[in-house]
Design a protein around this motif. Structure first.
Motif, PDB file in Angstrom:
ATOM      1  N   ARG A  29       0.828  -1.218   0.000  1.00  0.00           N
ATOM      2  CA  ARG A  29       0.000   0.000   0.000  1.00  0.00           C
ATOM      3  C   ARG A  29       0.852   1.253   0.000  1.00  0.00           C
ATOM      4  NH1 ARG A  29      -2.585  -2.985  -0.880  1.00  0.00           N
ATOM      5  NH2 ARG A  29      -4.678  -3.728  -0.875  1.00  0.00           N
TER       6      ARG A  29
ATOM      7  N   GLN B 215       0.747  -4.222  -8.869  1.00  0.00           N
ATOM      8  CA  GLN B 215      -0.240  -5.175  -9.388  1.00  0.00           C
ATOM      9  C   GLN B 215      -0.100  -5.408 -10.890  1.00  0.00           C
ATOM     10  OE1 GLN B 215      -4.181  -5.063  -8.006  1.00  0.00           O
ATOM     11  NE2 GLN B 215      -3.550  -4.460  -5.944  1.00  0.00           N
TER      12      GLN B 215
ATOM     13  N   ARG C 146      14.094  -5.665  -4.674  1.00  0.00           N
ATOM     14  CA  ARG C 146      13.377  -6.093  -3.458  1.00  0.00           C
ATOM     15  C   ARG C 146      14.198  -7.142  -2.706  1.00  0.00           C
ATOM     16  NH1 ARG C 146       7.554  -7.828  -5.237  1.00  0.00           N
ATOM     17  NH2 ARG C 146       7.394  -8.298  -3.028  1.00  0.00           N
TER      18      ARG C 146
ATOM     19  N   ASN D  86       3.594 -12.844   2.914  1.00  0.00           N
ATOM     20  CA  ASN D  86       4.853 -12.179   2.576  1.00  0.00           C
ATOM     21  C   ASN D  86       5.816 -13.144   1.906  1.00  0.00           C
ATOM     22  OD1 ASN D  86       3.706 -10.014   3.878  1.00  0.00           O
ATOM     23  ND2 ASN D  86       4.781 -10.387   5.809  1.00  0.00           N
TER      24      ASN D  86
ATOM     25  N   GLY E 141      -1.114  -7.064  10.204  1.00  0.00           N
ATOM     26  CA  GLY E 141      -0.499  -6.273   9.137  1.00  0.00           C
ATOM     27  C   GLY E 141      -0.940  -6.646   7.744  1.00  0.00           C
TER      28      GLY E 141
ATOM     29  N   VAL F  33      -7.368  -7.687   1.435  1.00  0.00           N
ATOM     30  CA  VAL F  33      -8.090  -7.543   0.155  1.00  0.00           C
ATOM     31  C   VAL F  33      -7.640  -8.534  -0.908  1.00  0.00           C
ATOM     32  CG1 VAL F  33      -8.656  -5.100   0.433  1.00  0.00           C
ATOM     33  CG2 VAL F  33      -6.518  -5.735  -0.649  1.00  0.00           C
TER      34      VAL F  33
ATOM     35  N   ILE G 243      -4.267  -7.015  14.466  1.00  0.00           N
ATOM     36  CA  ILE G 243      -3.297  -5.975  14.849  1.00  0.00           C
ATOM     37  C   ILE G 243      -2.955  -5.180  13.590  1.00  0.00           C
ATOM     38  CG2 ILE G 243      -0.991  -5.500  15.774  1.00  0.00           C
ATOM     39  CD1 ILE G 243      -1.158  -8.234  17.221  1.00  0.00           C
TER      40      ILE G 243
ATOM     41  N   PRO H 149      -2.511  -0.651  12.380  1.00  0.00           N
ATOM     42  CA  PRO H 149      -2.775   0.740  12.769  1.00  0.00           C
ATOM     43  C   PRO H 149      -4.085   1.269  12.191  1.00  0.00           C
ATOM     44  CG  PRO H 149      -0.867   0.603  11.290  1.00  0.00           C
ATOM     45  CD  PRO H 149      -1.275  -0.769  11.623  1.00  0.00           C
TER      46      PRO H 149
HETATM   47  C1  BV8 Z   1      -5.803 -16.027  -7.876  1.00  0.00           C
HETATM   48  C2  BV8 Z   1       3.531 -12.166  -4.272  1.00  0.00           C
HETATM   49  C3  BV8 Z   1      -6.915 -17.018  -9.638  1.00  0.00           C
HETATM   50  C4  BV8 Z   1       4.111 -11.388  -5.400  1.00  0.00           C
HETATM   51  C5  BV8 Z   1       1.236 -11.354  -4.045  1.00  0.00           C
HETATM   52  C6  BV8 Z   1      -8.839  -9.743 -11.427  1.00  0.00           C
HETATM   53  C7  BV8 Z   1      -7.868 -10.355 -12.214  1.00  0.00           C
HETATM   54  C8  BV8 Z   1      -7.036 -11.365 -11.724  1.00  0.00           C
HETATM   55  C9  BV8 Z   1      -7.176 -11.775 -10.411  1.00  0.00           C
HETATM   56  C10 BV8 Z   1      -8.122 -11.140  -9.631  1.00  0.00           C
HETATM   57  C11 BV8 Z   1      -8.961 -10.155 -10.110  1.00  0.00           C
HETATM   58  N1  BV8 Z   1      -9.773  -9.755  -9.104  1.00  0.00           N
HETATM   59  C12 BV8 Z   1      -9.483 -10.467  -7.993  1.00  0.00           C
HETATM   60  C13 BV8 Z   1      -8.503 -11.317  -8.310  1.00  0.00           C
HETATM   61  C14 BV8 Z   1      -7.884 -12.258  -7.439  1.00  0.00           C
HETATM   62  C15 BV8 Z   1      -6.566 -11.639  -6.969  1.00  0.00           C
HETATM   63  C16 BV8 Z   1      -6.895 -10.606  -5.945  1.00  0.00           C
HETATM   64  O1  BV8 Z   1      -7.275 -10.932  -4.849  1.00  0.00           O
HETATM   65  N2  BV8 Z   1      -6.762  -9.322  -6.329  1.00  0.00           N
HETATM   66  C17 BV8 Z   1      -7.070  -8.264  -5.398  1.00  0.00           C
HETATM   67  C18 BV8 Z   1      -6.084  -7.124  -5.575  1.00  0.00           C
HETATM   68  C19 BV8 Z   1      -8.506  -7.821  -5.650  1.00  0.00           C
HETATM   69  N3  BV8 Z   1      -5.844 -12.723  -6.404  1.00  0.00           N
HETATM   70  C20 BV8 Z   1      -4.989 -13.411  -7.180  1.00  0.00           C
HETATM   71  O2  BV8 Z   1      -4.721 -13.122  -8.315  1.00  0.00           O
HETATM   72  C21 BV8 Z   1      -4.430 -14.630  -6.518  1.00  0.00           C
HETATM   73  N4  BV8 Z   1      -4.601 -15.729  -7.413  1.00  0.00           N
HETATM   74  O3  BV8 Z   1      -6.822 -15.529  -7.516  1.00  0.00           O
HETATM   75  O4  BV8 Z   1      -5.738 -16.942  -8.854  1.00  0.00           O
HETATM   76  C22 BV8 Z   1      -6.937 -18.378 -10.128  1.00  0.00           C
HETATM   77  C23 BV8 Z   1      -7.833 -19.266  -9.586  1.00  0.00           C
HETATM   78  C24 BV8 Z   1      -7.883 -20.523 -10.082  1.00  0.00           C
HETATM   79  C25 BV8 Z   1      -7.012 -20.903 -11.106  1.00  0.00           C
HETATM   80  C26 BV8 Z   1      -6.088 -19.997 -11.635  1.00  0.00           C
HETATM   81  C27 BV8 Z   1      -6.027 -18.735 -11.125  1.00  0.00           C
HETATM   82  C28 BV8 Z   1      -2.938 -14.467  -6.275  1.00  0.00           C
HETATM   83  C29 BV8 Z   1      -2.722 -13.329  -5.318  1.00  0.00           C
HETATM   84  C30 BV8 Z   1      -1.254 -13.316  -4.899  1.00  0.00           C
HETATM   85  C31 BV8 Z   1      -0.562 -12.151  -5.527  1.00  0.00           C
HETATM   86  N5  BV8 Z   1       0.825 -12.089  -5.030  1.00  0.00           N
HETATM   87  N6  BV8 Z   1       2.498 -11.357  -3.601  1.00  0.00           N
HETATM   88  C32 BV8 Z   1       5.011 -10.288  -4.901  1.00  0.00           C
HETATM   89  O5  BV8 Z   1       5.082 -10.057  -3.691  1.00  0.00           O
HETATM   90  O6  BV8 Z   1       5.635  -9.665  -5.769  1.00  0.00           O
HETATM   91  S1  BV8 Z   1       0.095 -10.392  -3.272  1.00  0.00           S
HETATM   92  C33 BV8 Z   1       0.911  -9.236  -2.370  1.00  0.00           C
HETATM   93  O7  BV8 Z   1      -0.020  -8.222  -2.147  1.00  0.00           O
HETATM   94  C34 BV8 Z   1       1.285  -9.686  -0.994  1.00  0.00           C
HETATM   95  O8  BV8 Z   1       1.752 -11.017  -0.960  1.00  0.00           O
HETATM   96  C35 BV8 Z   1       0.042  -9.510  -0.199  1.00  0.00           C
HETATM   97  O9  BV8 Z   1      -0.775 -10.634  -0.251  1.00  0.00           O
HETATM   98  C36 BV8 Z   1      -0.642  -8.409  -0.953  1.00  0.00           C
HETATM   99  C37 BV8 Z   1      -0.502  -7.135  -0.179  1.00  0.00           C
HETATM  100  O10 BV8 Z   1      -1.408  -7.276   0.819  1.00  0.00           O
HETATM  101  P1  BV8 Z   1      -0.971  -7.014   2.338  1.00  0.00           P
HETATM  102  O11 BV8 Z   1      -0.005  -8.034   2.753  1.00  0.00           O
HETATM  103  O12 BV8 Z   1      -2.239  -6.873   3.060  1.00  0.00           O
HETATM  104  O13 BV8 Z   1      -0.177  -5.668   2.316  1.00  0.00           O
HETATM  105  P2  BV8 Z   1      -0.767  -4.241   2.035  1.00  0.00           P
HETATM  106  O14 BV8 Z   1       0.361  -3.373   1.649  1.00  0.00           O
HETATM  107  O15 BV8 Z   1      -1.939  -4.374   1.136  1.00  0.00           O
HETATM  108  O16 BV8 Z   1      -1.306  -3.780   3.465  1.00  0.00           O
HETATM  109  C38 BV8 Z   1      -0.404  -3.613   4.511  1.00  0.00           C
HETATM  110  C39 BV8 Z   1      -1.228  -3.537   5.775  1.00  0.00           C
HETATM  111  O17 BV8 Z   1      -0.342  -3.433   6.872  1.00  0.00           O
HETATM  112  C40 BV8 Z   1      -2.128  -2.330   5.823  1.00  0.00           C
HETATM  113  O18 BV8 Z   1      -3.408  -2.720   6.299  1.00  0.00           O
HETATM  114  C41 BV8 Z   1      -1.434  -1.408   6.834  1.00  0.00           C
HETATM  115  O19 BV8 Z   1      -2.363  -0.641   7.579  1.00  0.00           O
HETATM  116  C42 BV8 Z   1      -0.768  -2.408   7.718  1.00  0.00           C
HETATM  117  N7  BV8 Z   1       0.434  -1.922   8.407  1.00  0.00           N
HETATM  118  C43 BV8 Z   1       1.318  -0.977   7.993  1.00  0.00           C
HETATM  119  N8  BV8 Z   1       2.304  -0.856   8.923  1.00  0.00           N
HETATM  120  C44 BV8 Z   1       2.035  -1.748   9.908  1.00  0.00           C
HETATM  121  C45 BV8 Z   1       0.852  -2.432   9.580  1.00  0.00           C
HETATM  122  N9  BV8 Z   1       0.323  -3.386  10.366  1.00  0.00           N
HETATM  123  C46 BV8 Z   1       0.970  -3.673  11.512  1.00  0.00           C
HETATM  124  N10 BV8 Z   1       2.114  -3.077  11.896  1.00  0.00           N
HETATM  125  C47 BV8 Z   1       2.670  -2.112  11.125  1.00  0.00           C
HETATM  126  N11 BV8 Z   1       3.805  -1.514  11.518  1.00  0.00           N
END
Ligand code: BV8
Length: 250
Positions: free
Chosen positions: A36, A49, A71, A103, A187, A191, A212, A214
């Motif tokens: 994010r 993305q 990275r 992660n 963390g 979504v 947990i 923020p």
């Molecule tokens: C699948 C590896 C289908 C790569 C990652 C349209 C087209 C295609 C697909 C889709 C679509 N619509 C929906 C989908 C499904 C899609 C999806 O969910 N999209 C979302 C965006 C809508 N999912 C997929 O494509 C998955 N595969 O669906 O396959 C399929 C099914 C059958 C057969 C064939 C195919 C695959 C998803 C995996 C993608 N890969 N990572 C890389 O890293 O380069 S995802 C990547 O982003 C991360 O791994 C993680 O999962 C995600 C980020 O999310 P978060 O971890 O939550 O991190 P983020 O930055 O978002 O948030 C951080 C949070 O931490 C915040 O809330 C913040 O407030 C908080 N925070 C900040 N500081 C702190 C804290 N919390 C605590 N302490 C702190 N100090």
């Protein structure tokens, strides 16, 4: 916050099986930007993305390779933070604890957590684009993907958007979520699916959910306890309080 920590610790004292489900936020205090966060520096105008997709890689292999190289170097330069370490320590204090992470940075294992389920793979491992042949000992600093012995380009062994998660890892994660009686959600913006479905599966199966973060997320609606804070600060407080009330301080 103190009362929320106490309520969380009380839940821990009766928990038989704990799952800790984490996202990019747990590595933020190690210095790894979350998805994010606006991408940093030269990557500022690229959207993860689009880069983290097979199409993105096929369209510009050198660009995507360099993004992962940047990275990987970043991950090498940082250390697990107090949140990762608290999760590893908690595993020694409760009957059973499993870490399920979105992660790809390997920081949970480096902090000492065992058997970490990496739902989205690992940035430190590689396989080839066409056949998923494993590849080891990739040279650092390459500007474009090296080739596999089969001639296909190598890529990071992560799950890209639109790709399926490793079936066994996902099945294990679903089973653990159904069986646990307490799930920490740490963390994650909650979504990205199917990973984000795990807290709902745990809740539907009768587990307590402690989040947990923020910021509130969609998961906050089903959380039994929402701890509004940074994981590197909150998790160590939970472990300290737990040791105090259970006298488990070694
Ligand atoms: C699948 C590896 C289908 C790569 C990652 C349209 C087209 C295609 C697909 C889709 C679509 N619509 C929906 C989908 C499904 C899609 C999806 O969910 N999209 C979302 C965006 C809508 N999912 C997929 O494509 C998955 N595969 O669906 O396959 C399929 C099914 C059958 C057969 C064939 C195919 C695959 C998803 C995996 C993608 N890969 N990572 C890389 O890293 O380069 S995802 C990547 O982003 C991360 O791994 C993680 O999962 C995600 C980020 O999310 P978060 O971890 O939550 O991190 P983020 O930055 O978002 O948030 C951080 C949070 O931490 C915040 O809330 C913040 O407030 C908080 N925070 C900040 N500081 C702190 C804290 N919390 C605590 N302490 C702190 N100090």
């Amino acid at each position: 916050m103190q009362q929320l920590i106490e309520k969380t610790t009380q839940l821990l004292t009766t928990a038989k099986s704990v799952v800790v489900f984490t996202g990019a936020g747990v590595s933020k205090e190690s210095g790894i930007p979350t998805f994010r966060d606006a991408q940093e520096g030269l990557w500022a105008n690229y959207d993860p993305q689009t880069l983290a997709t097979p199409e993105g890689f096929a369209a510009n292999p050198p660009l995507v390779w360099q993004w992962y190289e940047w990275r990987r170097q970043k991950v090498r330069d940082v250390e697990p933070n107090a949140g990762h370490l608290a999760i590893a320590k908690l595993a020694d204090l409760v009957p059973s604890l499993s870490v399920v992470t979105q992660n790809v940075d390997g920081l949970h294992a480096r902090a000492g957590s065992k058997g970490v389920l990496e739902l989205h793979g690992s940035i430190a491992r590689h396989f080839c684009f066409d056949k998923h042949h494993q590849a080891e000992n990739i040279e650092d600093g390459l500007k474009e993907p090296p080739l596999c012995h089969c001639g296909s380009m190598l890529r990071p062994a992560v799950v890209w958007f639109g790709e399926s998660l490793p079936a066994k890892v996902l099945d294990d994660a679903f089973r653990l979520s159904k069986e646990c009686d307490l799930m920490f959600v740490v963390g994650t913006a909650g979504v990205v699916y199917p990973a984000a479905s795990l807290p709902y599966i745990a809740k539907d199966a009768g587990a307590k959910v402690v989040e947990i973060n923020p910021e509130p997320t969609p998961i906050t609606d089903i959380a039994d306890v929402f701890l509004p804070g940074y994981s590197g600060q909150v998790l160590p407080q939970i472990v300290t309080m737990f040791e105090k009330i259970t006298g488990s301080h070694p």
